[in-house]
Enzyme design. Structure first.
Site, PDB file in Angstrom:
ATOM      1  N   ASP A  45      -6.382   6.992   6.685  1.00 14.36           N
ATOM      2  CA  ASP A  45      -6.807   6.756   5.305  1.00 14.36           C
ATOM      3  C   ASP A  45      -8.237   7.274   5.164  1.00 14.36           C
ATOM      4  O   ASP A  45      -8.837   7.752   6.122  1.00 14.36           O
ATOM      5  CB  ASP A  45      -6.670   5.270   4.952  1.00 14.36           C
ATOM      6  CG  ASP A  45      -7.584   4.390   5.791  1.00 14.36           C
ATOM      7  OD1 ASP A  45      -8.392   4.920   6.580  1.00 14.36           O
ATOM      8  OD2 ASP A  45      -7.486   3.168   5.659  1.00 14.36           O
ATOM      9  N   GLY A  53     -11.943   4.580   1.879  1.00 17.24           N
ATOM     10  CA  GLY A  53     -12.300   4.092   0.545  1.00 17.24           C
ATOM     11  C   GLY A  53     -11.861   2.659   0.310  1.00 17.24           C
ATOM     12  O   GLY A  53     -12.645   1.823  -0.156  1.00 17.24           O
ATOM     13  N   PHE A  54     -10.613   2.362   0.649  1.00 15.01           N
ATOM     14  CA  PHE A  54     -10.086   1.027   0.351  1.00 15.01           C
ATOM     15  C   PHE A  54     -10.893  -0.049   1.077  1.00 15.01           C
ATOM     16  O   PHE A  54     -11.228  -1.085   0.495  1.00 15.01           O
ATOM     17  CB  PHE A  54      -8.603   0.949   0.745  1.00 15.01           C
ATOM     18  CG  PHE A  54      -7.941  -0.316   0.275  1.00 15.01           C
ATOM     19  CD1 PHE A  54      -7.543  -0.464  -1.042  1.00 15.01           C
ATOM     20  CD2 PHE A  54      -7.731  -1.375   1.148  1.00 15.01           C
ATOM     21  CE1 PHE A  54      -6.944  -1.638  -1.489  1.00 15.01           C
ATOM     22  CE2 PHE A  54      -7.130  -2.548   0.717  1.00 15.01           C
ATOM     23  CZ  PHE A  54      -6.738  -2.682  -0.604  1.00 15.01           C
ATOM     24  N   ASP A 104     -11.130   7.955  -2.389  1.00 13.34           N
ATOM     25  CA  ASP A 104     -10.843   7.566  -3.776  1.00 13.34           C
ATOM     26  C   ASP A 104     -11.391   6.185  -4.064  1.00 13.34           C
ATOM     27  O   ASP A 104     -11.857   5.482  -3.166  1.00 13.34           O
ATOM     28  CB  ASP A 104      -9.328   7.587  -4.033  1.00 13.34           C
ATOM     29  CG  ASP A 104      -8.603   6.471  -3.271  1.00 13.34           C
ATOM     30  OD1 ASP A 104      -9.054   6.124  -2.159  1.00 13.34           O
ATOM     31  OD2 ASP A 104      -7.597   5.962  -3.770  1.00 13.34           O
ATOM     32  N   GLN A 129      -4.525   7.671  -9.142  1.00 16.06           N
ATOM     33  CA  GLN A 129      -4.845   6.295  -9.535  1.00 16.06           C
ATOM     34  C   GLN A 129      -4.396   6.077 -10.983  1.00 16.06           C
ATOM     35  O   GLN A 129      -3.643   6.880 -11.522  1.00 16.06           O
ATOM     36  CB  GLN A 129      -6.357   6.040  -9.361  1.00 16.06           C
ATOM     37  CG  GLN A 129      -6.800   5.981  -7.897  1.00 16.06           C
ATOM     38  CD  GLN A 129      -6.333   4.710  -7.178  1.00 16.06           C
ATOM     39  OE1 GLN A 129      -5.812   3.774  -7.782  1.00 16.06           O
ATOM     40  NE2 GLN A 129      -6.499   4.694  -5.852  1.00 16.06           N
ATOM     41  N   GLY A 142      -3.537   2.428  -5.599  1.00 11.04           N
ATOM     42  CA  GLY A 142      -3.801   1.404  -6.604  1.00 11.04           C
ATOM     43  C   GLY A 142      -2.608   0.571  -6.995  1.00 11.04           C
ATOM     44  O   GLY A 142      -2.591  -0.020  -8.071  1.00 11.04           O
ATOM     45  N   ASP A 161       3.335   2.630   4.276  1.00  5.13           N
ATOM     46  CA  ASP A 161       2.649   1.990   5.400  1.00  5.13           C
ATOM     47  C   ASP A 161       2.282   0.592   4.965  1.00  5.13           C
ATOM     48  O   ASP A 161       2.125   0.341   3.763  1.00  5.13           O
ATOM     49  CB  ASP A 161       1.357   2.734   5.776  1.00  5.13           C
ATOM     50  CG  ASP A 161       0.216   2.345   4.854  1.00  5.13           C
ATOM     51  OD1 ASP A 161       0.164   2.858   3.722  1.00  5.13           O
ATOM     52  OD2 ASP A 161      -0.603   1.474   5.230  1.00  5.13           O
ATOM     53  N   CYS A 165      20.560  -7.475  14.132  1.00 12.89           N
ATOM     54  CA  CYS A 165      19.454  -6.565  14.463  1.00 12.89           C
ATOM     55  C   CYS A 165      19.624  -6.019  15.883  1.00 12.89           C
ATOM     56  O   CYS A 165      19.923  -6.762  16.814  1.00 12.89           O
ATOM     57  CB  CYS A 165      18.124  -7.301  14.336  1.00 12.89           C
ATOM     58  SG  CYS A 165      16.695  -6.285  14.743  1.00 12.89           S
ATOM     59  N   CYS A 180      17.165  -4.553  17.640  1.00 11.29           N
ATOM     60  CA  CYS A 180      15.870  -4.361  18.306  1.00 11.29           C
ATOM     61  C   CYS A 180      15.868  -5.001  19.707  1.00 11.29           C
ATOM     62  O   CYS A 180      16.720  -5.842  20.019  1.00 11.29           O
ATOM     63  CB  CYS A 180      14.736  -4.928  17.454  1.00 11.29           C
ATOM     64  SG  CYS A 180      14.438  -6.691  17.639  1.00 11.29           S
ATOM     65  N   CYS A 212      15.743  -8.892  19.581  1.00  7.05           N
ATOM     66  CA  CYS A 212      16.996  -9.572  19.195  1.00  7.05           C
ATOM     67  C   CYS A 212      18.109  -9.347  20.221  1.00  7.05           C
ATOM     68  O   CYS A 212      19.027 -10.159  20.313  1.00  7.05           O
ATOM     69  CB  CYS A 212      17.429  -9.110  17.807  1.00  7.05           C
ATOM     70  SG  CYS A 212      16.344  -9.735  16.506  1.00  7.05           S
ATOM     71  N   HIS A 272      10.316  -6.800  16.470  1.00 11.40           N
ATOM     72  CA  HIS A 272      11.393  -7.096  15.518  1.00 11.40           C
ATOM     73  C   HIS A 272      11.026  -6.697  14.087  1.00 11.40           C
ATOM     74  O   HIS A 272      11.815  -6.027  13.402  1.00 11.40           O
ATOM     75  CB  HIS A 272      11.783  -8.574  15.546  1.00 11.40           C
ATOM     76  CG  HIS A 272      12.656  -8.927  14.388  1.00 11.40           C
ATOM     77  ND1 HIS A 272      14.006  -8.647  14.357  1.00 11.40           N
ATOM     78  CD2 HIS A 272      12.354  -9.439  13.154  1.00 11.40           C
ATOM     79  CE1 HIS A 272      14.500  -8.987  13.182  1.00 11.40           C
ATOM     80  NE2 HIS A 272      13.518  -9.477  12.438  1.00 11.40           N
TER      81      HIS A 272
HETATM   82 ZN    ZN Z   1      15.274  -7.765  15.803  1.00 13.58          ZN
END
Ligand code: ZN
Length: 380
Positions: free
Chosen positions: A99, A102-103, A153, A194, A221, A271, A310, A312, A315, A341
């Protein structure tokens, strides 16, 4: 630092399929091709918290985000450049996005002064005074060396029309300066539109940023206090006004339903810190949007995985009872297993949405997820 000549691959986005407004594409970068839609885990300090890069890769992530503001303050972008850039420093060989800083400058640091040239702020770490300008943000991001870099920005409060107008004007002037300051051909500069919740300002901003013909565009924004309906209305405007042949990045959005509703309105890249932050707070979500906290005593003898649907690592191997035990015993492994997870849930959701778009069944897929009751998309 000079770019590696082997990696001078041009950035190129190919739209492969559209289903309604949902898009499946590929974005070519010097560190590999991103299949979109894509969710990027956030590695604020050049690390996705609690996970090794191998774990991040194995859960299926292809793109990670790192923060310019944090890495500029600590350890310093010069130090990262000296050690070969972010990919080498953090041992992530796939694409990285930074990034602009700015934020964080506007939200985290103590602001001393905002003017047309830049922002003077105090570090949240030690109170020291610093100044970011568009040129400085690009210089830092060139030192860090991510594949995708963002324009500096100003993200305004979304309802204050006067403040939003000023931020749009400033963001446009700063974008031109970012584009002029950029020197590395192996980095793609994304412009940020923006405009808060104001349709006319969003259209103006989209028209301006796309006039610079950049390799990608971000919708800034949003997810800053507006309602979901307002966010969706703005995404529908941006879908019309952003070019079809460039990737669209919705910044800071990462709940399962928000990903579905973003993809439904033409967004390609997301993100958010949400999945890893929730994991460190002992909470998990399912793709249905259901959330629960594993510290709850109800899970003390629960032999089920977090989500029996799931695939993953967490899990596939661990019970809710074990995960709760780790949390109660304050074991670090709980943050790792819960992060795996939560991130897997979002990464797999983007992959499943992509497959559904390619096969022309996106809306059926989206409506088939329990809890996804949002039907408000326009029919144009
Ligand atoms: Zn999972």
């Amino acid at each position: 630092m000079l770019p590696d000549p082997v990696n001078l691959t041009p950035f190129f986005f190919q739209l492969q399929a559209k289903d309604g407004h949902a898009r499946a594409g590929v974005f070519h970068t010097p560190h590999g091709t991103l299949e979109t839609p894509v969710f990027a885990p956030v590695g604020t300090q050049a690390t996705v918290k609690a996970l090794t890069p191998v774990q991040v890769r194995e859960l299926g992530a292809t793109l990670v985000l790192a923060n310019t503001y944090h890495l500029y303050l600590r350890p310093g972008d010069d130090l990262v450049a000296e050690l070969g850039g972010l990919h080498s420093f953090m041992q992530w060989e796939r694409p990285i996005l930074t990034d602009s800083g700015g934020f964080q400058v506007f939200s985290l640091a103590g602001i001393n002064q905002i003017d047309e040239d830049g922002v003077t702020f105090k570090s949240h770490i030690d109170g020291s005074t610093h100044r970011f300008t568009p040129e400085k943000s690009i210089q830092i991001q060139e030192n860090l060396g991510a594949d995708i870099i963002m324009a500096f920005d100003q993200c305004p409060e979304p309802y204050d029309r006067t403040g939003v107008e000023a931020a749009v004007t400033r963001t446009h002037a700063w974008l031109e300066r970012c584009a002029a300051a950029k020197t590395r051909p192996d980095q793609a500069l994304f412009g940020i539109a923006q405009g808060g919740i104001h349709a006319d300002l969003r259209e103006q901003s989209a028209a301006f940023v796309t006039s610079l013909d950049l390799p990608g565009y971000a919708i800034g924004g949003l997810a800053v206090g507006e309602t979901k309906d307002e966010m969706h209305a703005i995404l529908e405007i941006m879908d019309v006004h952003l070019p079809e042949n460039k990737p669209r990045y919705l910044m800071g959005v990462g709940a399962p339903q928000d990903l579905i509703n973003g993809v439904r309105r033409g967004v390609d890249i997301f993100d958010c810190v949400l999945p890893t932050r929730m994991a460190r707070n002992e909470a998990v979500f399912l793709r249905t949007g259901e959330r629960f906290n594993l510290r709850n005593a109800a899970f003390a003898r629960d032999p089920r995985p977090i989500d029996d649907q799931c695939a993953c690592y967490t899990c596939q191997h661990f019970t809710r009872a074990y995960l709760r035990h780790l949390i109660i015993a304050k074991e670090m492994l709980s943050a790792t297993l819960l992060s795996i997870h939560n991130l897997f849930t979002l990464v797999q959701l983007t992959k499943d949405m992509r497959a559904a778009i390619v096969e022309g069944r996106f809306e059926a897929f989206a409506r088939g997820i329990p809890g996804n009751t949002e039907y408000g998309i326009r029919n144009t």
